[in-house]
Design a protein around this motif. Structure first.
Motif, PDB file in Angstrom:
ATOM      1  N   SER A   1       0.853  -1.200   0.000  1.00 56.24           N
ATOM      2  CA  SER A   1       0.000   0.000   0.000  1.00 56.24           C
ATOM      3  C   SER A   1       0.880   1.238   0.000  1.00 56.24           C
ATOM      4  O   SER A   1       2.028   1.192   0.426  1.00 56.24           O
ATOM      5  CB  SER A   1      -0.873   0.041   1.255  1.00 56.24           C
ATOM      6  N   SER A   2       0.318   2.328  -0.463  1.00 54.76           N
ATOM      7  CA  SER A   2       1.070   3.580  -0.514  1.00 54.76           C
ATOM      8  C   SER A   2       0.319   4.691   0.197  1.00 54.76           C
ATOM      9  O   SER A   2      -0.904   4.768   0.126  1.00 54.76           O
ATOM     10  CB  SER A   2       1.269   4.027  -1.961  1.00 54.76           C
ATOM     11  N   VAL A   3       1.096   5.507   0.889  1.00 56.35           N
ATOM     12  CA  VAL A   3       0.613   6.804   1.354  1.00 56.35           C
ATOM     13  C   VAL A   3       1.593   7.802   0.739  1.00 56.35           C
ATOM     14  O   VAL A   3       2.649   7.390   0.273  1.00 56.35           O
ATOM     15  CB  VAL A   3       0.601   6.915   2.907  1.00 56.35           C
ATOM     16  N   PRO A   4       1.282   9.088   0.682  1.00 50.44           N
ATOM     17  CA  PRO A   4       2.216  10.022   0.043  1.00 50.44           C
ATOM     18  C   PRO A   4       3.646   9.873   0.587  1.00 50.44           C
ATOM     19  O   PRO A   4       3.856   9.872   1.795  1.00 50.44           O
ATOM     20  CB  PRO A   4       1.615  11.392   0.383  1.00 50.44           C
TER      21      PRO A   4
ATOM     22  N   GLU B   1       5.715   3.810   1.213  1.00 50.16           N
ATOM     23  CA  GLU B   1       5.077   2.564   0.807  1.00 50.16           C
ATOM     24  C   GLU B   1       5.315   1.526   1.901  1.00 50.16           C
ATOM     25  O   GLU B   1       6.396   1.490   2.480  1.00 50.16           O
ATOM     26  CB  GLU B   1       5.745   2.065  -0.486  1.00 50.16           C
TER      27      GLU B   1
ATOM     28  N   GLU C   1      -2.754  -5.633  -9.610  1.00 52.86           N
ATOM     29  CA  GLU C   1      -3.225  -4.523  -8.766  1.00 52.86           C
ATOM     30  C   GLU C   1      -4.739  -4.584  -8.630  1.00 52.86           C
ATOM     31  O   GLU C   1      -5.432  -5.012  -9.554  1.00 52.86           O
ATOM     32  CB  GLU C   1      -2.836  -3.180  -9.391  1.00 52.86           C
TER      33      GLU C   1
ATOM     34  N   ARG D   1      -8.171  -2.183  -6.983  1.00 52.88           N
ATOM     35  CA  ARG D   1      -8.614  -0.921  -6.379  1.00 52.88           C
ATOM     36  C   ARG D   1      -9.402  -1.282  -5.126  1.00 52.88           C
ATOM     37  O   ARG D   1     -10.309  -2.123  -5.172  1.00 52.88           O
ATOM     38  CB  ARG D   1      -9.500  -0.139  -7.351  1.00 52.88           C
TER      39      ARG D   1
ATOM     40  N   SER E   1      -7.149   6.414   7.071  1.00 48.04           N
ATOM     41  CA  SER E   1      -6.593   7.740   6.789  1.00 48.04           C
ATOM     42  C   SER E   1      -6.078   8.353   8.074  1.00 48.04           C
ATOM     43  O   SER E   1      -6.523   8.004   9.175  1.00 48.04           O
ATOM     44  CB  SER E   1      -7.646   8.646   6.170  1.00 48.04           C
TER      45      SER E   1
ATOM     46  N   LYS F   1      -4.216   9.897   3.187  1.00 43.68           N
ATOM     47  CA  LYS F   1      -5.014   8.687   2.997  1.00 43.68           C
ATOM     48  C   LYS F   1      -4.195   7.611   2.305  1.00 43.68           C
ATOM     49  O   LYS F   1      -3.339   7.915   1.466  1.00 43.68           O
ATOM     50  CB  LYS F   1      -6.244   8.990   2.141  1.00 43.68           C
TER      51      LYS F   1
ATOM     52  N   ASP G   1      -3.493   5.012  -0.447  1.00 42.32           N
ATOM     53  CA  ASP G   1      -3.891   5.012  -1.855  1.00 42.32           C
ATOM     54  C   ASP G   1      -4.894   3.900  -2.147  1.00 42.32           C
ATOM     55  O   ASP G   1      -4.844   2.832  -1.542  1.00 42.32           O
ATOM     56  CB  ASP G   1      -2.634   4.830  -2.714  1.00 42.32           C
ATOM     57  N   GLN G   2      -5.795   4.172  -3.095  1.00 43.80           N
ATOM     58  CA  GLN G   2      -6.805   3.176  -3.474  1.00 43.80           C
ATOM     59  C   GLN G   2      -6.181   1.962  -4.165  1.00 43.80           C
ATOM     60  O   GLN G   2      -6.744   0.873  -4.136  1.00 43.80           O
ATOM     61  CB  GLN G   2      -7.819   3.817  -4.427  1.00 43.80           C
TER      62      GLN G   2
ATOM     63  N   GLN H   1      -3.888  -1.084  -4.547  1.00 41.57           N
ATOM     64  CA  GLN H   1      -3.162  -2.055  -3.733  1.00 41.57           C
ATOM     65  C   GLN H   1      -2.438  -3.002  -4.679  1.00 41.57           C
ATOM     66  O   GLN H   1      -3.058  -3.610  -5.562  1.00 41.57           O
ATOM     67  CB  GLN H   1      -4.158  -2.844  -2.882  1.00 41.57           C
TER      68      GLN H   1
END
Lengths: 189, 294
Positions: free
Chosen positions: A44-47, A50, A156, A158, A168, A173, A175-176, A178
């Motif tokens: 998963s990623s956040v800004p 990862e 991947e 969503r 969040s 948040k 990222d959608q 995955q």
């Protein structure tokens, strides 16, 4: 009349033989490859960051004759390296209610068991997580090593396709998207 | 007659084959089996400390936790000080590392009196889901060094030290309620007579902590410190609302004592929560991975 009875009993006998033959023949001809210690990674990623949840308890079965593939993972075995994040991941995926991620489908390409070089394969089936099932096509690579079938695949999803609400933190948040990858060495049964 | 017999046989043959194929295709999907055969141990507290007091929760091995705790001025100061928000009372920075599954080490600094603290927490017994271990029991040791320059006296290193040790005993009574008692001994090598606090180098106390789990990510909790060796001492009280998300725990609290290190909370709390000497504060705990789990 007697001749008819003989014919009838003979037909029944052949029928029984036919059914027994088919029942025995299917598993005999099925070439199953199985493992329960494959690796699955959910990234998963956040800004600017990862993180990956990893499990070494992916179970898989590939039947070459039937061209079927069946994989599942107990999501509570995912380990992100931080226990609090593991807990958060379990809550997000509602693993108490929906413990498994699974893929069940068919091989779209024939696997050549005599080929030792990596072979590109495509599968089509249903991927299920969080109680939602979606039809999808997943591509991967298979390498035959004696009685081992080594499979790797990446795809991947969503999160909103599977009604998963990503956690969040204030305005940050998850990222959608995955990313999922699997790496499994299936042994011939 | 033969034709009828033949036709019914073909039907039987087709039905049989179809049935077998259906059975076979159903069998092709594996039975799903759970990989973990036991429930995870209960989580007694969301964080390793409530407001100032340590809980039986510990930073797991291979993880590092940073914490920032901030306390403001008195709420009753009203609009003039924006209910205490204009006054920065105290800030504590902390860093704890899980060096084994049941052992952590930490360091910290409190802005008031420039106090550095080093702490060790050992939780050898943890309450488990099967209830074969009904309690979590551990030991907590803290040594603090006051580094503020004192103009009146020339302190030696040893004179600047203070110690706190607790036995941590906790139990989750239902999935919602956790209580902890921590019998403690606190010792200051040096004391200065101030704020009418009696000169008592060694203080016996018992910290009481509790948590009410609202849901998986939110809790209400409290802590208080009755001082056993001084019946007239003012007891510290704090109430906290905790939110957990990802590797973070946020705490928003109301407190009387504001010095964040146990020995200072016990020794130097002069505000009475129940007389309205209440401060607002918050803390953020963040966990990082430093070493991959084996």
């Amino acid at each position: 009349m007697r001749a008819q009875k003989i014919i009838k009993s003979q037909v029944k006998w052949y029928l029984i033989q036919y059914i027994v033959f088919i029942y025995l023949a299917i598993p005999l001809h099925g070439q199953n490859y199985y493992a329960e210690n494959g690796t699955a990674r959910f990234t998963s990623s956040v800004p600017f960051y990862e993180f990956t949840g990893t499990s070494n308890q992916l179970t898989g079965l590939i039947n070459i004759t039937e061209n079927s593939v069946d994989f599942y993972l107990d999501l509570e075995t995912l380990d992100s390296g931080i226990k609090k994040r593991d807990k958060d991941m379990r809550l997000t995926l509602e693993t108490k209610k929906f413990p498994f991620a699974e893929f069940y489908g068919n091989l779209l390409d024939q696997v050549d068991l005599t080929e030792t070089k990596p072979q590109k394969i495509r599968t089509s089936g249903n991927f299920s997580i969080h109680g939602i099932s979606q039809e999808m096509e997943v591509s991967g690579e298979i390498t035959i090593e004696q009685n081992i079938l080594h499979l790797t695949a990446n795809w991947e999803i969503r999160l909103d396709d599977f009604e998963i609400i990503p956690p969040s933190l204030l305005i940050v948040k998850v990222d959608q998207i995955q990313k999922i990858s699997i790496d499994i060495r299936l042994e011939k049964q | 007659m033969n034709a009828i017999l033949h036709f019914s046989n073909i039907k039987l043959l087709l039905c049989g084959t179809l049935l077998l194929l259906v059975v076979e295709s159903v069998q092709a999907q594996m039975e799903r089996k759970r990989s973990l055969d036991k429930l995870p141990d209960p989580e007694l507290f969301l964080s390793t400390s409530l407001v100032s007091a340590q809980t039986v929760s510990i930073v797991p091995k291979g993880e590092i936790q940073s914490a920032i705790s901030h306390s403001f001025g008195h709420i009753r100061s009203g609009w003039g000080d924006l209910f205490g928000l204009d006054n920065n009372a105290s800030v504590h920075l902390g860093l704890d590392v899980g060096i084994a599954e049941n052992l952590s080490l930490g360091i910290g600094r409190t802005s008031v009196d420039d106090v550095f603290d080093m702490r060790l927490k050992w939780i050898p017994f943890r309450q488990n889901s099967s209830n074969s271990r009904p309690l979590s029991v551990g030991l907590y040791l803290n040594t603090a060094l006051e580094t503020l320059e004192e103009r009146r006296f020339d302190y030696s290193f040893t004179e600047r030290l203070s110690y706190h040790s607790s036995i941590l005993i906790a139990r989750q009574f239902s999935s919602k309620i956790t209580l902890q008692i921590s019998p403690s001994v606190t010792h200051f090598n040096t004391l200065i007579a101030q704020n009418k606090i009696p000169l008592q180098h060694t203080i016996f106390s018992a910290l009481f902590l509790g948590r009410l789990k609202l849901n998986e990510r939110n809790s209400l909790s409290f802590e208080t410190v009755p001082i056993l060796s001084d019946s007239e001492a003012i007891h510290h009280w704090a109430f906290s609302y905790e939110i957990e998300t990802g590797g973070h725990v946020f705490q928003l609290f109301l407190q009387s004592g504001y010095l964040f290190t146990e020995q200072y909370i016990i020794r130097q709390t002069v505000d009475s929560f129940w007389n309205g000497d209440i401060r607002l504060g918050f803390a953020i705990h963040r966990v990082f991975q430093v070493k991959k789990r084996s």
